[in-house]
Enzyme design. Sequence first.
Site, short mmCIF file in Angstrom:
data_model
loop_
_atom_site.label_atom_id
_atom_site.label_comp_id
_atom_site.label_asym_id
_atom_site.label_seq_id
_atom_site.Cartn_x
_atom_site.Cartn_y
_atom_site.Cartn_z
N TYR A 86 -0.89 8.54 -2.58
CA TYR A 86 -0.88 8.33 -4.03
C TYR A 86 -2.09 8.96 -4.72
O TYR A 86 -2.05 9.22 -5.92
CB TYR A 86 -0.89 6.83 -4.35
CG TYR A 86 0.44 6.12 -4.26
CD1 TYR A 86 1.53 6.67 -3.59
CD2 TYR A 86 0.59 4.87 -4.84
CE1 TYR A 86 2.73 5.99 -3.52
CE2 TYR A 86 1.80 4.18 -4.77
CZ TYR A 86 2.86 4.74 -4.10
OH TYR A 86 4.05 4.06 -4.03
N GLY A 87 -3.17 9.15 -3.97
CA GLY A 87 -4.44 9.57 -4.56
C GLY A 87 -4.37 10.75 -5.51
O GLY A 87 -4.91 10.70 -6.62
N GLU A 93 -4.92 9.30 8.86
CA GLU A 93 -3.47 9.18 9.06
C GLU A 93 -2.95 10.12 10.15
O GLU A 93 -1.87 9.91 10.67
CB GLU A 93 -2.74 9.40 7.74
CG GLU A 93 -3.04 8.31 6.72
CD GLU A 93 -1.84 7.90 5.90
OE1 GLU A 93 -0.88 8.67 5.81
OE2 GLU A 93 -1.87 6.77 5.35
N ASP A 117 0.86 -1.18 0.00
CA ASP A 117 0.00 0.00 0.00
C ASP A 117 0.89 1.23 0.00
O ASP A 117 2.05 1.17 0.43
CB ASP A 117 -0.92 0.01 1.23
CG ASP A 117 -1.89 1.19 1.22
OD1 ASP A 117 -2.35 1.57 0.13
OD2 ASP A 117 -2.19 1.73 2.30
N SER A 118 0.33 2.34 -0.45
CA SER A 118 1.08 3.59 -0.43
C SER A 118 1.31 4.07 1.00
O SER A 118 2.21 4.87 1.24
CB SER A 118 0.33 4.67 -1.22
OG SER A 118 -0.96 4.88 -0.67
N CYS A 144 -4.30 -1.33 -2.16
CA CYS A 144 -4.41 0.11 -2.35
C CYS A 144 -5.31 0.35 -3.55
O CYS A 144 -5.03 -0.16 -4.64
CB CYS A 144 -3.02 0.70 -2.60
SG CYS A 144 -3.00 2.45 -3.04
N ASN A 145 -6.39 1.09 -3.35
CA ASN A 145 -7.32 1.33 -4.46
C ASN A 145 -6.69 2.16 -5.56
O ASN A 145 -6.92 1.91 -6.74
CB ASN A 145 -8.58 2.01 -3.93
CG ASN A 145 -9.51 1.04 -3.23
OD1 ASN A 145 -10.35 0.42 -3.85
ND2 ASN A 145 -9.34 0.89 -1.92
N THR A 146 -5.90 3.16 -5.19
CA THR A 146 -5.28 4.02 -6.20
C THR A 146 -4.30 3.23 -7.06
O THR A 146 -4.30 3.33 -8.29
CB THR A 146 -4.58 5.21 -5.55
OG1 THR A 146 -5.52 5.94 -4.76
CG2 THR A 146 -4.00 6.14 -6.60
N CYS A 197 -11.60 2.96 -0.49
CA CYS A 197 -10.27 3.32 0.02
C CYS A 197 -10.03 2.50 1.27
O CYS A 197 -10.92 2.37 2.13
CB CYS A 197 -10.18 4.81 0.33
SG CYS A 197 -8.61 5.30 1.10
N THR A 198 -8.84 1.97 1.41
CA THR A 198 -8.56 1.07 2.52
C THR A 198 -8.44 1.78 3.86
O THR A 198 -8.42 1.13 4.91
CB THR A 198 -7.26 0.28 2.25
OG1 THR A 198 -6.19 1.21 1.99
CG2 THR A 198 -7.43 -0.64 1.05
N HIS A 199 -8.36 3.13 3.85
CA HIS A 199 -8.36 3.88 5.11
C HIS A 199 -9.76 3.97 5.72
O HIS A 199 -9.91 4.16 6.93
CB HIS A 199 -7.86 5.31 4.89
CG HIS A 199 -6.39 5.43 4.68
ND1 HIS A 199 -5.76 4.95 3.55
CD2 HIS A 199 -5.42 5.99 5.45
CE1 HIS A 199 -4.46 5.21 3.64
NE2 HIS A 199 -4.23 5.85 4.78
#
Length: 275
Positions: free
Chosen positions: A40-41, A157, A8-9, A71-73, A191-193
């Site tokens: 990365y988005g 974050e 993931d980023s 990571c979706n992006t 989004c994984t967040h």
Amino acid sequence: MKAIGIFDSGYGGLTIFEKIRQTLPDYDYIYLGDNARAPYGPRSFEVVYQFTREAVKHLFDEGCPLVVLACNTASAKALRTIQQRNLPHWDDPSRRVLGVIRPTVEVVDSLSRTKHIGVLGTSGTIASRSYALELAKLFPSLTVVGEACPMWVPLVENNEFDSPGADYFVKQHIDRLLAKDEQIDTIILGCTHYPLLIDKIRRYLPAGITLLPQGEYVAASLKDYLTRHPEMDARLSRGADCRFQTTESAERFLSTASFFLKQTIDVVEQVALPG
């Protein structure tokens, strides 16, 4: 160690990794966060592709025959190009890279009654229309609407996901999404967040809307993939071990990753990605 690589980023992929490890606890894992270059988005397709390619190459060099882009992006902007342009020409073309979008998309139609789907994601994921395109391939009758939520990742974050300030931004984007299509009855958290915001998201969702976090579906899909590809499954080592790597400060990763995983991480390696 022939581990499953999870990339993931930043930290959000840990929510995917947690579900994968719960589903497949016997396997070895290497989790890599490119925290030094996150997020990365907002970055261009070309930059995301370059960074993701470097991360995949690093995990291959670490011995991983299989890498999951948690990571979706990266899945939206880089996965297909890496699969088509790079994998056939690297030294072992039998290695594989998987993403998180397709496993999520595959279950949507069975969950929706109205066939109107909402997607909440980063600016990059929404701009790529990856979910809309994948859903159109599998279920062309679905109506898909997206809403970019650029403040949600920084809230998570910076450990502000449970603050009163987060309520404002969560409600704002849910209201905007539902205003675009009042028939939405299923929403993908793209989004994984976002699972860390799930209590607040549910607070502002009307009754009857199904919320679709990705982790359990990605984990189930990976388990099914290994069942259908015994040749890959046989290559993977099983020591229930996990190594954590970051491109930024190891100390910062240790403290931040702990609240994503809801457990303490003892050791993390700081690494440099190949250019």
